[in-house]
Design an enzyme around this catalytic site. Structure first.
Site, PDB file in Angstrom:
ATOM      1  N   ARG A  49     -24.157  14.564  19.936  1.00  0.00           N
ATOM      2  CA  ARG A  49     -24.104  13.220  19.363  1.00  0.00           C
ATOM      3  C   ARG A  49     -22.926  12.406  19.875  1.00  0.00           C
ATOM      4  NH1 ARG A  49     -25.306  14.940  13.102  1.00  0.00           N
ATOM      5  NH2 ARG A  49     -27.543  14.489  13.150  1.00  0.00           N
TER       6      ARG A  49
ATOM      7  N   GLY B 158       0.836  -1.212   0.000  1.00  0.00           N
ATOM      8  CA  GLY B 158       0.000   0.000   0.000  1.00  0.00           C
ATOM      9  C   GLY B 158       0.862   1.250   0.000  1.00  0.00           C
TER      10      GLY B 158
ATOM     11  N   VAL C 100      -7.871   8.378   3.134  1.00  0.00           N
ATOM     12  CA  VAL C 100      -7.407   9.750   3.392  1.00  0.00           C
ATOM     13  C   VAL C 100      -6.156   9.702   4.269  1.00  0.00           C
ATOM     14  CG1 VAL C 100      -8.053  11.879   4.610  1.00  0.00           C
ATOM     15  CG2 VAL C 100      -9.711  10.726   3.168  1.00  0.00           C
TER      16      VAL C 100
ATOM     17  N   GLU D 286      -9.877  -0.440  12.788  1.00  0.00           N
ATOM     18  CA  GLU D 286     -10.633  -1.258  11.837  1.00  0.00           C
ATOM     19  C   GLU D 286     -10.683  -2.741  12.237  1.00  0.00           C
ATOM     20  OE1 GLU D 286      -8.710  -0.805   8.040  1.00  0.00           O
ATOM     21  OE2 GLU D 286      -6.796  -1.569   8.765  1.00  0.00           O
TER      22      GLU D 286
ATOM     23  N   THR E 108       5.049   1.891   6.450  1.00  0.00           N
ATOM     24  CA  THR E 108       3.632   1.588   6.648  1.00  0.00           C
ATOM     25  C   THR E 108       3.012   2.585   7.619  1.00  0.00           C
ATOM     26  OG1 THR E 108       2.002   0.072   7.618  1.00  0.00           O
ATOM     27  CG2 THR E 108       4.248  -0.237   8.349  1.00  0.00           C
ATOM     28  N   ILE E 109       1.777   2.970   7.311  1.00  0.00           N
ATOM     29  CA  ILE E 109       1.069   3.859   8.239  1.00  0.00           C
ATOM     30  C   ILE E 109       0.729   3.111   9.525  1.00  0.00           C
ATOM     31  CG2 ILE E 109       0.081   5.337   6.433  1.00  0.00           C
ATOM     32  CD1 ILE E 109      -2.635   3.872   6.980  1.00  0.00           C
ATOM     33  N   ASP E 110       0.736   1.763   9.479  1.00  0.00           N
ATOM     34  CA  ASP E 110       0.293   0.964  10.634  1.00  0.00           C
ATOM     35  C   ASP E 110       1.316   0.913  11.774  1.00  0.00           C
ATOM     36  OD1 ASP E 110      -1.788   0.382   8.884  1.00  0.00           O
ATOM     37  OD2 ASP E 110      -0.908  -1.528   8.275  1.00  0.00           O
TER      38      ASP E 110
HETATM   39  O1  F6P Z   1      -1.217  -1.506   5.626  1.00  0.00           O
HETATM   40  C1  F6P Z   1      -1.681  -0.229   5.318  1.00  0.00           C
HETATM   41  C2  F6P Z   1      -3.169  -0.239   5.140  1.00  0.00           C
HETATM   42  O2  F6P Z   1      -3.628   1.060   4.799  1.00  0.00           O
HETATM   43  C3  F6P Z   1      -3.972  -0.789   6.340  1.00  0.00           C
HETATM   44  O3  F6P Z   1      -4.079   0.139   7.386  1.00  0.00           O
HETATM   45  C4  F6P Z   1      -5.274  -1.184   5.672  1.00  0.00           C
HETATM   46  O4  F6P Z   1      -5.957  -2.187   6.388  1.00  0.00           O
HETATM   47  C5  F6P Z   1      -4.798  -1.713   4.337  1.00  0.00           C
HETATM   48  O5  F6P Z   1      -3.533  -1.110   4.079  1.00  0.00           O
HETATM   49  C6  F6P Z   1      -5.683  -1.448   3.165  1.00  0.00           C
HETATM   50  O6  F6P Z   1      -5.165  -2.123   2.076  1.00  0.00           O
HETATM   51  P1  F6P Z   1      -5.541  -1.894   0.555  1.00  0.00           P
HETATM   52  O7  F6P Z   1      -4.749  -0.710   0.064  1.00  0.00           O
HETATM   53  O8  F6P Z   1      -5.103  -3.154  -0.129  1.00  0.00           O
HETATM   54  O9  F6P Z   1      -7.017  -1.674   0.490  1.00  0.00           O
END
Ligand code: F6P
Length: 345
Positions: free
Chosen positions: A164, A12, A276, A224, A127-129
């Site tokens: 809310r 990604g 985003v 998520e 990775t953003i993760d």
């Molecule tokens: O690993 C980075 C990430 O953005 C995750 O946070 C997310 O679950 C996944 O990639 C989404 O993957 P794709 O770009 O294949 O939809």
């Protein structure tokens, strides 16, 4: 002519990829070593989609999101034919080493291409993760946290106006780094992460307590991949299969909203932040980190330290083995989670 260094971006996309590419090109050319850009991840090495990168071609890309090389989630080890084509092109282009900029999956593939097929590879953690082991931070994470924090700030004002409950679902795959960090930075009232299955009864109690204390609104940040505790599971097996499909995680925010409305009758809305978080310009922190990683990666190639990955530990630029980096995932720091948890309510 000196043998060139190859570089590819895989998996990604993530803010800071272009900063790495620029850094690699600037550092290598400074040493008199040319750089070849491989397009669309491993696909480019399989198909020979490779072009020289010059100072000119990387000029002005530092603040740009995405990757000028393109990327893909292709696995180089998917079949024998692909492996043979990659090896063929590797020989043809006579590169001295390959820099793979990737996350968990891409660097595990890089590790195997090195260990099982002898390709001279070094890695850069992207990775953003922030779930790669062996490094305190991956680049892209800081930008994703900044974007999620900005979203929480914005949700605060609309939540307050309408009395809310606002749920913000963020990315992060199976770890809660983005949720906990943005939750702390944005002042969320509850943060739900995959490492700690949540009890809906606790959330309901907390929301009711806030209502009683005349806090008219609440903000919940949910990863998520966050899951309900098995003792208070409100999801059907079918729904779980959909939400936690490894190929496309997401949707727990909506299920949670439904459950909260059912239990509390509070008006609840959901924002799924999605891609985003991966787009646009990287923060200064990510630009600096990506630039340092790029420099280190070139040094690893010049020192022929194959199978290594550039890493940040306690602010120092260092390296670790691809093996160490890809053994499981780096879960959320318990201290960071405790900090978020102490601010619940
Ligand atoms: O690993 C980075 C990430 O953005 C995750 O946070 C997310 O679950 C996944 O990639 C989404 O993957 P794709 O770009 O294949 O939809």
């Amino acid at each position: 002519m000196e043998a060139p260094i190859g570089i590819l971006t895989s998996g990604g996309d993530c803010p800071g990829l272009n900063a790495v590419i620029r850094s690699v090109v600037r550092r290598a050319i400074g040493e008199g070593v040319p750089v070849m850009g491989i397009r669309h991840g491993w696909d480019g090495l399989r198909d020979g989609d490779i072009e020289p990168l010059t100072r000119h071609s990387v000029s002005g890309i530092l603040p740009r999101g995405g990757t000028i090389l393109g990327t893909s989630r292709s696995n180089p080890l998917c079949d024998e034919e692909t492996i043979a084509k990659i090896k063929g092109n590797w020989k043809k282009y006579e590169m001295r080493g390959l820099i793979v900029v990737g996350g968990n999956g891409s660097l595990a593939a890089a590790r195997d291409m090195h260990e099982k097929h002898g390709l001279p590879i070094v890695g850069v953690p992207k990775t953003i993760d922030n779930d790669l082991r062996g490094t305190d931070y991956t680049f892209g994470f800081d930008t994703a946290v900044a974007i999620a924090t900005d979203a929480i700030d914005r949700l605060h004002t609309t939540a307050e106006s309408h009395d809310r409950v606002m749920i913000l679902e963020v990315m992060g795959r199976n770890v809660g780094w983005i949720a906990a960090s943005a939750g702390i930075a944005g002042g969320a009232d509850v943060v739900l992460v995959p490492e700690h299955p949540f009890r809906i009864s606790t959330i309901v109690k907390l929301l009711n307590a806030r209502r009683k204390a005349r806090s008219s609104f609440s903000i919940i940040v949910v990863s998520e991949a966050a899951r309900p505790h098995p003792e208070e599971d409100f999801l059907s097996e079918e729904t779980k299969q959909m939400l936690y499909d490894e190929r496309h995680l997401g949707g727990i925010g909506r299920q949670l909203a439904r459950e909260i409305e059912r239990e509390t009758e509070m008006e609840t809305r959901v924002t799924i932040l999605g891609y985003v978080q991966r787009g646009g310009t990287p923060t200064a922190f990510d630009r600096i980190l990506a630039t340092r990683f790029g420099m280190r990666a070139v040094e690893l190639v010049l020192e022929e330290k194959w199978g290594r990955m550039a890493a940040l530990r306690a602010h120092e630029m260092t390296d670790c083995s691809l093996q160490e980096a890809t053994e499981g995932v780096k879960e959320l720091d318990p201290e960071l989670y405790r900090t978020a948890e102490m601010l619940f309510g």
